[in-house]
Design a protein around this motif. Structure first.
Motif, PDB file in Angstrom:
ATOM      1  N   HIS A 286       0.858  -1.186   0.000  1.00 12.69           N
ATOM      2  CA  HIS A 286       0.000   0.000   0.000  1.00 12.69           C
ATOM      3  C   HIS A 286       0.895   1.237   0.000  1.00 12.69           C
ATOM      4  N   ALA A 287       0.567   2.212  -0.846  1.00 10.93           N
ATOM      5  CA  ALA A 287       1.372   3.429  -0.900  1.00 10.93           C
ATOM      6  C   ALA A 287       0.557   4.550  -1.526  1.00 10.93           C
ATOM      7  N   GLY A 288       0.990   5.773  -1.266  1.00  7.94           N
ATOM      8  CA  GLY A 288       0.280   6.920  -1.832  1.00  7.94           C
ATOM      9  C   GLY A 288       1.142   8.162  -1.793  1.00  7.94           C
ATOM     10  N   ILE A 289       0.503   9.280  -2.092  1.00 10.32           N
ATOM     11  CA  ILE A 289       1.205  10.558  -2.112  1.00 10.32           C
ATOM     12  C   ILE A 289       0.260  11.642  -1.611  1.00 10.32           C
ATOM     13  N   ASP A 290       0.785  12.515  -0.771  1.00 12.54           N
ATOM     14  CA  ASP A 290       0.008  13.632  -0.216  1.00 12.54           C
ATOM     15  C   ASP A 290      -1.285  13.156   0.432  1.00 12.54           C
ATOM     16  N   GLY A 291      -1.211  12.042   1.127  1.00 14.30           N
ATOM     17  CA  GLY A 291      -2.372  11.529   1.845  1.00 14.30           C
ATOM     18  C   GLY A 291      -3.365  10.753   0.997  1.00 14.30           C
ATOM     19  N   LYS A 292      -3.126  10.643  -0.301  1.00 11.70           N
ATOM     20  CA  LYS A 292      -4.028   9.900  -1.193  1.00 11.70           C
ATOM     21  C   LYS A 292      -3.448   8.519  -1.481  1.00 11.70           C
ATOM     22  N   GLU A 293      -4.195   7.479  -1.134  1.00 14.75           N
ATOM     23  CA  GLU A 293      -3.727   6.116  -1.387  1.00 14.75           C
ATOM     24  C   GLU A 293      -3.874   5.781  -2.873  1.00 14.75           C
ATOM     25  N   ILE A 294      -2.788   5.274  -3.473  1.00 13.99           N
ATOM     26  CA  ILE A 294      -2.790   4.910  -4.898  1.00 13.99           C
ATOM     27  C   ILE A 294      -2.652   3.405  -5.078  1.00 13.99           C
ATOM     28  N   LEU A 295      -1.685   2.815  -4.380  1.00 12.88           N
ATOM     29  CA  LEU A 295      -1.539   1.357  -4.400  1.00 12.88           C
ATOM     30  C   LEU A 295      -2.310   0.783  -3.227  1.00 12.88           C
ATOM     31  N   LYS A 296      -3.190  -0.176  -3.513  1.00 17.26           N
ATOM     32  CA  LYS A 296      -4.146  -0.630  -2.504  1.00 17.26           C
ATOM     33  C   LYS A 296      -4.053  -2.129  -2.246  1.00 17.26           C
ATOM     34  N   GLY A 297      -2.813  -2.613  -2.221  1.00 14.22           N
ATOM     35  CA  GLY A 297      -2.617  -4.028  -1.923  1.00 14.22           C
ATOM     36  C   GLY A 297      -2.064  -4.787  -3.113  1.00 14.22           C
ATOM     37  N   ILE A 298      -0.847  -4.428  -3.543  1.00 11.19           N
ATOM     38  CA  ILE A 298      -0.219  -5.081  -4.696  1.00 11.19           C
ATOM     39  C   ILE A 298       0.484  -6.359  -4.246  1.00 11.19           C
ATOM     40  N   ASN A 299       0.196  -7.458  -4.936  1.00 10.84           N
ATOM     41  CA  ASN A 299       0.894  -8.721  -4.739  1.00 10.84           C
ATOM     42  C   ASN A 299       1.522  -9.121  -6.072  1.00 10.84           C
ATOM     43  N   LEU A 300       2.822  -9.374  -6.059  1.00 14.35           N
ATOM     44  CA  LEU A 300       3.513  -9.703  -7.306  1.00 14.35           C
ATOM     45  C   LEU A 300       4.753 -10.526  -6.994  1.00 14.35           C
ATOM     46  N   THR A 301       4.902 -11.641  -7.699  1.00 15.05           N
ATOM     47  CA  THR A 301       6.068 -12.502  -7.534  1.00 15.05           C
ATOM     48  C   THR A 301       6.753 -12.682  -8.884  1.00 15.05           C
ATOM     49  N   ILE A 302       8.060 -12.452  -8.903  1.00 17.32           N
ATOM     50  CA  ILE A 302       8.835 -12.587 -10.138  1.00 17.32           C
ATOM     51  C   ILE A 302      10.035 -13.475  -9.865  1.00 17.32           C
ATOM     52  N   ARG A 303      10.221 -14.472 -10.712  1.00 13.10           N
ATOM     53  CA  ARG A 303      11.353 -15.384 -10.579  1.00 13.10           C
ATOM     54  C   ARG A 303      12.466 -14.995 -11.560  1.00 13.10           C
ATOM     55  N   PRO A 304      13.692 -15.419 -11.285  1.00 13.00           N
ATOM     56  CA  PRO A 304      14.783 -15.142 -12.230  1.00 13.00           C
ATOM     57  C   PRO A 304      14.455 -15.653 -13.627  1.00 13.00           C
ATOM     58  N   GLY A 305      14.825 -14.857 -14.627  1.00 12.25           N
ATOM     59  CA  GLY A 305      14.603 -15.246 -16.012  1.00 12.25           C
ATOM     60  C   GLY A 305      13.266 -14.833 -16.583  1.00 12.25           C
ATOM     61  N   GLU A 306      12.374 -14.263 -15.748  1.00 13.40           N
ATOM     62  CA  GLU A 306      11.030 -13.912 -16.213  1.00 13.40           C
ATOM     63  C   GLU A 306      10.934 -12.451 -16.646  1.00 13.40           C
ATOM     64  N   ILE A 307      10.039 -12.213 -17.593  1.00 14.22           N
ATOM     65  CA  ILE A 307       9.661 -10.857 -17.989  1.00 14.22           C
ATOM     66  C   ILE A 307       8.169 -10.703 -17.722  1.00 14.22           C
ATOM     67  N   HIS A 308       7.810  -9.705 -16.937  1.00  9.84           N
ATOM     68  CA  HIS A 308       6.415  -9.442 -16.593  1.00  9.84           C
ATOM     69  C   HIS A 308       6.004  -8.096 -17.183  1.00  9.84           C
ATOM     70  N   ALA A 309       4.885  -8.076 -17.877  1.00  6.51           N
ATOM     71  CA  ALA A 309       4.329  -6.823 -18.383  1.00  6.51           C
ATOM     72  C   ALA A 309       3.203  -6.380 -17.462  1.00  6.51           C
ATOM     73  N   ILE A 310       3.174  -5.090 -17.152  1.00  9.88           N
ATOM     74  CA  ILE A 310       2.080  -4.524 -16.367  1.00  9.88           C
ATOM     75  C   ILE A 310       1.370  -3.491 -17.226  1.00  9.88           C
ATOM     76  N   MET A 311       0.087  -3.707 -17.426  1.00  6.68           N
ATOM     77  CA  MET A 311      -0.721  -2.822 -18.248  1.00  6.68           C
ATOM     78  C   MET A 311      -1.893  -2.314 -17.416  1.00  6.68           C
TER      79      MET A 311
END
Length: 260
Positions: A10-35
């Motif tokens: 969870h993270a934000g700026i100036d008191g406004k929450e932007i990330l609201k519970g990000i879960n992400l796992t990346i293993r060696p050798g992988e490429i992940h796209a976020i759209m």
């Protein structure tokens, strides 16, 4: 062992929450796209992982190669192997690329307990890495990004990535403002730097970049959460159908991306 583990971030700026519970796992050798649509939190995620002090983390964790990132300064995160390619690279007048990169390379070597690289070896390394993205020697001799075109700035960032050899590269809309030729050169540089030991996060709006950089997984970020994950075919479906159809779908994130 997982290379990156983000858990309930969870993270934000100036008191406004932007990330609201990000879960992400990346293993060696992988490429992940976020759209995801504008304002969904894609660039915020990259900034928080890199340690941008403008953002406040209010919960969760993020580990790179088993070490907690949150709470470390940006320099330490970079030395530990995290690299962020900016959407809009800045110019640094008066600072030559040669001096800038030598300082960066030797700072990382010092952190890792290695001796500084001498001038001869460093210039040899620069010549080798410039070839990866077709970076002209004249550009490499100028001040950092000063007077560079948009495409030249992006090539320069991939050159910097080649010099620093990060464990995890985050490419934040690297395709923004690139013509087809520049896009191809930058993407080929990224592909040539990819190994079974490192990994990449590619943040993009468009399938065209993923025609060159083939992701193993595609994630859709919407309103601060990853709401859908899939293989490379998901990007093609998003290109055709947009994002609205996903909003009514059940959460389809990968089981391994759940916090343990």
């Amino acid at each position: 062992m997982n290379l990156l583990e983000v858990c309930d971030l969870h993270a934000g700026i100036d008191g406004k929450e932007i990330l609201k519970g990000i879960n992400l796992t990346i293993r060696p050798g992988e490429i992940h796209a976020i759209m995801g649509p504008n304002g969904s939190g894609k660039s915020t995620l990259s900034s928080v992982l890199a340690g941008n002090p403008a953002f406040t983390v209010t919960g969760g964790s993020a580990r790179l190669d088993g070490k907690e990132l949150l709470g470390q300064d940006p320099e330490t995160r970079a030395h530990e192997g995290l690299f962020l390619s900016f959407q809009y690279p800045v110019e640094i007048p008066g600072v030559s690329m040669v001096n800038f990169m030598r300082a960066a390379v030797n700072a990382k070597r010092k952190y890792l307990g290695l001796d500084p690289m001498n001038a001869s070896d460093f210039l040899k390394l620069m010549r080798e890495k410039r070839k990866i993205v077709d970076l002209d020697n004249k550009l490499a001799s100028r001040s950092v990004n000063e007077g560079f075109s948009g495409g030249e700035k992006k090539r320069n960032e991939i050159f910097q990535m080649a010099m620093l050899e990060p464990k995890l590269a985050i490419l934040d809309e690297t395709d923004s403002g690139l013509d087809i030729d520049a896009l191809r050169i930058v993407a080929e540089g990224v592909n040539r730097l990819h190994t079974p030991q490192n990994a990449a996060i590619v943040i993009t709006h468009y399938q065209r970049l993923l025609d060159y950089i083939k992701p193993d997984f595609v994630h859709v970020l919407y309103k601060g959460r990853i709401i859908h994950s899939g293989g490379p075919e998901l990007a093609l479906e998003l290109e055709e159908r947009g994002y609205d159809w996903l909003k009514a779908q059940p959460d389809n994130t990968r089981p391994e991306d759940a916090c343990i």
